[in-house]
Write a protein that holds these residues in place. Structure first.
Motif, PDB file in Angstrom:
ATOM      1  N   ARG A   1       0.822  -1.216   0.000  1.00 38.08           N
ATOM      2  CA  ARG A   1       0.000   0.000   0.000  1.00 38.08           C
ATOM      3  C   ARG A   1       0.855   1.264   0.000  1.00 38.08           C
ATOM      4  NH1 ARG A   1      -3.061  -0.841   5.604  1.00 38.08           N
ATOM      5  NH2 ARG A   1      -3.593   1.341   5.463  1.00 38.08           N
TER       6      ARG A   1
ATOM      7  N   ILE B   1      -6.825   7.327  10.310  1.00 40.19           N
ATOM      8  CA  ILE B   1      -7.782   6.875  11.313  1.00 40.19           C
ATOM      9  C   ILE B   1      -7.359   5.516  11.867  1.00 40.19           C
ATOM     10  CG2 ILE B   1      -9.262   6.173   9.369  1.00 40.19           C
ATOM     11  CD1 ILE B   1     -11.648   6.286  11.270  1.00 40.19           C
TER      12      ILE B   1
ATOM     13  N   PHE C   1     -14.729   0.758  12.634  1.00 42.73           N
ATOM     14  CA  PHE C   1     -15.677  -0.366  12.694  1.00 42.73           C
ATOM     15  C   PHE C   1     -17.114   0.099  12.869  1.00 42.73           C
ATOM     16  CE2 PHE C   1     -11.629  -1.511  14.824  1.00 42.73           C
ATOM     17  CZ  PHE C   1     -11.088  -2.271  13.801  1.00 42.73           C
TER      18      PHE C   1
ATOM     19  N   ILE D   1      -9.213   3.316   5.826  1.00 42.72           N
ATOM     20  CA  ILE D   1      -9.206   2.752   7.168  1.00 42.72           C
ATOM     21  C   ILE D   1      -8.460   1.431   7.218  1.00 42.72           C
ATOM     22  CG2 ILE D   1     -11.321   1.386   7.115  1.00 42.72           C
ATOM     23  CD1 ILE D   1     -12.153   2.996   9.641  1.00 42.72           C
ATOM     24  N   GLY D   2      -8.204   0.840   6.046  1.00 36.47           N
ATOM     25  CA  GLY D   2      -7.510  -0.448   6.089  1.00 36.47           C
ATOM     26  C   GLY D   2      -6.937  -0.851   4.754  1.00 36.47           C
TER      27      GLY D   2
ATOM     28  N   GLN E   1     -10.147 -12.019   8.512  1.00 35.43           N
ATOM     29  CA  GLN E   1      -9.509 -12.400   9.779  1.00 35.43           C
ATOM     30  C   GLN E   1      -9.851 -11.421  10.899  1.00 35.43           C
ATOM     31  OE1 GLN E   1      -5.628 -12.435   8.018  1.00 35.43           O
ATOM     32  NE2 GLN E   1      -5.675 -14.631   7.591  1.00 35.43           N
ATOM     33  N   GLY E   2      -9.855 -10.133  10.567  1.00 31.64           N
ATOM     34  CA  GLY E   2     -10.157  -9.130  11.588  1.00 31.64           C
ATOM     35  C   GLY E   2     -11.601  -9.210  12.061  1.00 31.64           C
TER      36      GLY E   2
ATOM     37  N   ALA F   1     -11.985 -12.164  14.322  1.00 32.86           N
ATOM     38  CA  ALA F   1     -11.407 -11.926  15.651  1.00 32.86           C
ATOM     39  C   ALA F   1     -12.353 -11.092  16.508  1.00 32.86           C
ATOM     40  CB  ALA F   1     -10.054 -11.223  15.512  1.00 32.86           C
TER      41      ALA F   1
ATOM     42  N   GLN G   1      -3.629  -2.757   9.099  1.00 39.05           N
ATOM     43  CA  GLN G   1      -4.786  -2.203   8.391  1.00 39.05           C
ATOM     44  C   GLN G   1      -4.899  -0.719   8.712  1.00 39.05           C
ATOM     45  OE1 GLN G   1      -8.365  -4.652   8.577  1.00 39.05           O
ATOM     46  NE2 GLN G   1      -7.128  -6.488   8.370  1.00 39.05           N
ATOM     47  N   CYS G   2      -5.389  -0.378   9.913  1.00 43.13           N
ATOM     48  CA  CYS G   2      -5.443   1.053  10.231  1.00 43.13           C
ATOM     49  C   CYS G   2      -4.063   1.591  10.571  1.00 43.13           C
ATOM     50  CB  CYS G   2      -6.430   1.329  11.358  1.00 43.13           C
ATOM     51  SG  CYS G   2      -5.799   1.032  13.020  1.00 43.13           S
TER      52      CYS G   2
ATOM     53  N   CYS H   1      -4.380  -5.431  18.766  1.00 44.51           N
ATOM     54  CA  CYS H   1      -4.721  -5.000  17.417  1.00 44.51           C
ATOM     55  C   CYS H   1      -6.184  -5.363  17.230  1.00 44.51           C
ATOM     56  CB  CYS H   1      -3.868  -5.729  16.380  1.00 44.51           C
ATOM     57  SG  CYS H   1      -4.488  -5.505  14.688  1.00 44.51           S
ATOM     58  N   ARG H   2      -6.977  -4.471  16.687  1.00 43.03           N
ATOM     59  CA  ARG H   2      -8.400  -4.772  16.528  1.00 43.03           C
ATOM     60  C   ARG H   2      -8.747  -5.019  15.064  1.00 43.03           C
ATOM     61  NH1 ARG H   2     -12.354  -6.813  19.893  1.00 43.03           N
ATOM     62  NH2 ARG H   2     -14.219  -5.500  19.942  1.00 43.03           N
ATOM     63  N   CYS H   3      -7.782  -4.793  14.156  1.00 42.39           N
ATOM     64  CA  CYS H   3      -8.102  -4.908  12.724  1.00 42.39           C
ATOM     65  C   CYS H   3      -7.776  -6.276  12.136  1.00 42.39           C
ATOM     66  CB  CYS H   3      -7.325  -3.874  11.914  1.00 42.39           C
ATOM     67  SG  CYS H   3      -7.761  -2.160  12.204  1.00 42.39           S
ATOM     68  N   THR H   4      -6.640  -6.865  12.523  1.00 39.85           N
ATOM     69  CA  THR H   4      -6.079  -7.958  11.711  1.00 39.85           C
ATOM     70  C   THR H   4      -6.374  -9.354  12.208  1.00 39.85           C
ATOM     71  OG1 THR H   4      -4.025  -8.062  12.970  1.00 39.85           O
ATOM     72  CG2 THR H   4      -4.091  -6.507  11.137  1.00 39.85           C
ATOM     73  N   GLY H   5      -6.797  -9.507  13.461  1.00 40.52           N
ATOM     74  CA  GLY H   5      -6.901 -10.855  14.022  1.00 40.52           C
ATOM     75  C   GLY H   5      -5.533 -11.488  14.266  1.00 40.52           C
TER      76      GLY H   5
END
Lengths: 748, 177
Positions: free
Chosen positions: A16, A259, A263, A483-484, A646-647, A650, B101-102, B137-141
């Motif tokens: 990215r 950011i 979510f 955001i990702g 995956q996120g 989780a 991610q973020c 981390c809350r984005c990637t698992g």
């Protein structure tokens, strides 16, 4: 997969463009903003869950050296009730204003009652302690069960139930009752050979983004306002601040900083209007950041809920009727995602007879915000547990049961609309054939669970603009907050359209004055809708490239061929680099802009498989293996699609096993920190295998479906079903924490 | 207001002086006084690891260290991880594996992972998960983060980069405690 490669850039995994700055600490997030003369703002929050504000005394705080401004609800204009869109939901502007800063009543622990700007955070904090608020304490209402009782304390004096479209006449905490109805459920249950009915309760949970809310505002001397903040949607912030402060949008510029996760929780404004009015009073820029306790107590959460589900099937295993009643906590103001949960929970199944009643109920908790597939995870936990039990009673494999009853293209959604091209069966077949499902699970107290899920996705408004640089590369500006990894996936779609390498596109996310209107990064819409916008942009650029060289060569533009950055007519060739170098002599700069309201989004389906081991002594659940199968449409950047899966899984696991808001009897949140609000760590999770099934969405030039939200939908149901296989008890509450599991096993 | 104290420390290999109040955390001073905003605040409570820095070779949450405690000590932040030859293998592998991610937890994860690889150049998956359990981390698992760290460790072992780094660390200015 076809043997012939369909795309050049799509499906590859480039790094990215914003990546290097993010791994070196250079990327600037909202909390990193620093302006000359900047002050620091802080919020005084209610220590009570439910109280009337009698008086607020701010004089002592104002006289503390270093304090430059204090504001209360009286500093915000009185607004009429008016409903407006807010990302994945709607909001009443007066409630939005009162939520930002209470006027006459506080409705939850942590509700803002005043804000201070001072020359340092420490002085601001001291000043908060000098503000004296007189409260008349009222009884707190903390669950939907309490709130729906006829004698419950009333949160909002003027609230009347929207009862199936009709306005009620009595004060109430039930903001709305809606219904989805098809066929005849009574008849359906009469025709059933097996019926399962259960009641479920789920706790309030938070999105858990790592970066707290923040906002820096400067009220310029000419009345213009600039706001730098962490948001999923810069235009959404502009519009909300405009409404709350009763100021035209043309006076507000919002600069979206990087950011740190959202979510769904960073669509609505919290600090932005407060920073703005503090800046107006202090005549200096004001920066505000929340701490974690504030984030947990006063932003986010998604609804706790009470859900009843009843499903019947005939002796062949065909579903005959599906019924549900859902009551969701809206928090302090109406607007829970209960209708979304209702629309999603039975969507994977052919449902001749369906009846779903949903209730939106206000309670003394923070106003519910969207959270990844809003309202779906808890509803689907309930639905998929009952589906699993039906399959079990019929002696059917859970995947076979879903194959028998699962919707396919042309079937109807429970709300009556017809599905276009969908890939639910493809996920079921891939799950069935997966190495995970084919493997044997052995050992005591282990179990395998399956659950499916649906999310409708969204499209909507996006804008982008691009220009040809003199070196033949393309500058791209877009309104979609990244955001990702959306800078990359949007640039990839423009690169594909232009036949250029990924590296030739230079994307930037810009402020609200610099690009056309763009909705927020929510609803799994950005790759789809902003992707559509840049596809159109690319086509427009190609048309202009051809026109320029046609004029230059004195030929017909229709006869010019453009391929992979080269323009050709007969023996004549010109590369984009040559065109870039010479464009000033060939008519001047080349640029294009594109705006779209993309409508033909495609829904997403997922089927998850999980293996668990339950410790019968402690009730702790260990996840042994997790596989998530999803119809992703076309995977533009497969790594990022896997990452979304995956996120989402989780987060679903955290919701399923650990996470919950814990309030004391007075309605004070007593676990407003990450030690006690327990999100999954690396040690709690296995690798999460993502199997991507690609059923392209015919409503997008590259077949994009949204991918971000559906991954959070099945995990709680899948884990509940696995726990049942492991220990023989059905868990009907979230989270399925050790205590609840031991209680269900009758060990405590 | 309490009197400010003058503190001298080595940050990312450079001698630095700053003034701080007794109540200020190292995190606050790094971000607000020294402009090292790559160090992130997620919880200010020691639960999330976003503010991780290496203090005299030990991984710490800078939100739980008072700035006055670092007198004479050596600190590495995310801004000091990349070298003259470009990105550290961990940074490169985080990019290649799409392990962010973020990105807001990423500096903490990279600093924490560096502290792990400094001690153990050949960790198992479980070792990595255990060590990084202090970072949320809350984005990637975590899947891609764990893979990135394991891959970076493998690359560093192959290149002998670990040894080379140890050499560099030893030649960094040592300050008496």
């Amino acid at each position: 997969m076809s043997i012939e490669k369909k795309y050049e850039v799509i499906g590859t995994r480039p790094i990215r463009p914003d990546g290097t700055d993010k791994v070196t600490g250079r990327a600037l997030y909202g909390a990193d903003v620093r302006l000359p003369g900047m002050l620091y703002g802080m919020v005084l929050r209610s220590p009570h869950a439910h109280a009337r504000i009698v008086a607020i005394h701010t004089e002592k705080a104002l006289s503390l050296p270093g304090v430059k401004a204090v504001v209360t609800g009286m500093d915000l204009p009185d607004l009429e009730s008016k409903i407006t869109g807010l990302g994945e939901g709607t909001v009443n502007l007066r409630y939005q204003s009162n939520n930002a800063l209470a006027k006459d009543k506080v409705l939850y622990f942590g509700h803002p009652v005043a804000a201070v700007a001072a020359s340092s955070v420490h002085i601001a904090e001291e000043a908060l302690g000098l503000i004296d608020v007189e409260y008349e304490i009222l009884p707190p209402v903390l669950t939907v069960m309490e709130a729906m009782k006829p004698d419950a304390a009333i949160l909002l004096d003027e609230l009347r139930t929207e009862e199936l479209g009709e306005k009620g006449s009595e004060p109430t905490n039930i903001a709305a009752h809606s219904q989805i109805s098809q066929g005849d459920v009574e008849m359906g249950f009469k025709n059933a050979a097996v019926i399962v009915e259960r009641e479920f309760y789920t706790s309030t949970v938070h999105q858990g983004y790592i970066e707290p809310q923040n906002a820096t505002a400067l009220w310029h001397e000419d009345g213009q306002i600039t706001i730098w903040c962490s948001t999923q949607g810069s235009f959404g912030v502009r519009d909300q601040v405009s409404e709350i402060l009763a100021i035209p949008v043309s006076r507000i510029k919002v600069v979206p900083m990087e950011i740190g996760g959202g979510f769904g929780g960073k669509n609505g404004v919290y600090l932005e209007p407060l920073a703005a009015i503090l800046s107006k009073k202090a005549r200096k820029p004001v920066k505000m950041t929340m701490n974690r306790a504030e984030v947990l107590a006063a932003t986010g959460p998604t609804s706790g809920s009470l859900i009843r589900v009843k499903v019947g099937a005939d002796s062949h295993g065909c579903i005959t009727a599906m019924q549900a009643t859902l009551a969701y906590e809206a928090g302090a103001y109406p607007g829970s995602p209960v209708d979304s949960g209702a629309g999603v929970m039975f969507a994977p199944y052919k449902t001749p007879n369906v009846l779903i009643d949903s209730y939106d109920v206000v309670v003394n908790k923070p106003r519910a915000a969207a959270y990844r597939a809003p309202g779906a995870t808890n509803a689907v936990f309930a639905a998929e547990t009952v589906i699993d039990e039906i399959a079990e009673k019929l002696g059917m494999d859970p995947i076979e049961f879903r194959i028998l009853n699962g919707v396919t293209s042309g079937d109807n959604h429970p709300e009556g609309t017809q599905y276009g091209v969908i890939g639910f069966h493809e996920t079921l077949q891939a799950a069935k054939k997966s190495p995970h499902y084919q493997s044997k699970l052995e050992g005591p107290y282990t179990g395998r669970g399956v659950a499916s899920g649906y999310w409708g996705n969204f499209g909507g408004k996006s804008s982008a603009a691009a220009s040809l640089s003199p070196d033949g590369t393309i500058s791209l500006v877009e309104g979609s907050v990244d955001i990702g990894g959306s800078r990359a996936v949007i640039a990839m779609q423009l690169a594909e359209t232009l036949g250029l390498p990924f590296e030739a596109i230079h994307p930037e996310v810009v402020d609200t004055d610099s690009v056309g209107y763009t909705e927020g990064t929510y609803g799994s819409r950005t790759t789809f809708a902003t992707g559509w916008a840049v596809y159109n942009l690319g086509k427009d650029l190609i048309r202009q490239f051809k026109q320029r060289v046609a004029d230059h060569w004195n030929v017909n533009p229709e006869d010019v061929v453009y391929e992979k950055g080269v323009l050709t007519h007969g023996d004549q060739h010109m590369t984009l680099k040559q065109l870039g170098t010479e464009m000033d002599e060939m008519g001047g700069p080349i640029s294009a802009s594109s705006s779209i309201n993309a409508r033909k989004w495609g829904p997403a389906f997922a089927t998850h498989i999980v293996d668990v081991a339950v410790d019968p002594e402690t009730g702790k659940v260990d996840l042994l293996r997790y596989t998530a199968v999803q119809d992703v449409g076309t995977a533009i950047h497969p790594d990022y699609v896997e990452g979304q899966i995956q996120g989402g899984v989780a987060q679903g696991i955290g919701w399923a096993l650990n996470e919950e808001y814990i309030y004391d009897a007075q309605g004070r949140l007593i676990n407003a920190n990450w030690l006690d609000y327990r999100m999954p760590t690396a040690l709690d999770l296995p690798m999460i295998d993502a199997i991507m099934v690609e059923v392209p969405n015919p409503g997008h030039p590259y077949g994009v479906r949204g991918v971000g939200e559906v991954p959070i939908v099945p995990p709680a149901g899948a884990i509940a079903n696995a726990i049942y296989r492991a220990v023989g008890v059905r868990l009907t509450e979230l989270p399925m924490s050790p205590g609840r599991i031991l209680a269900a096993m009758k060990k405590i | 207001m309490a009197k400010k104290t003058l503190i001298q420390a080595v940050i990312n290999g450079e001698q630095v002086e700053f003034l701080c109040e007794p109540r200020q955390s190292l995190l606050e001073v790094l971000r607000e006084t020294l402009g090292l905003t790559g160090v992130k605040e997620g919880c200010n409570n020691g639960n999330c690891g976003a503010c991780n820095v290496i203090l005299d070779g030990v991984l710490v949450n800078s939100c739980l260290v008072l700035a006055v405690e670092v007198e004479g000590r050596s600190i590495t932040t995310i801004e000091g991880i990349a070298g003259e030859n470009g990105l550290h293998p961990l940074q490169q592998k985080f990019l290649e594996h799409a392990a962010l991610q973020c990105g807001v937890c990423t500096p903490g994860f990279i600093v924490a992972a560096k502290a792990l690889l400094d001690r153990d150049p050949d960790p198992s998956e479980h070792d990595v998960r255990m060590w990084l359990a202090g970072n949320l981390c809350r984005c990637t698992g975590y899947d891609k983060i764990v893979r990135a760290v394991l891959d970076a460790a493998a690359v560093m072992r192959e290149k002998g980069a670990v040894q080379q780094e140890h050499g560099q660390a030893q030649s960094a200015p040592e300050v008496a405690l």
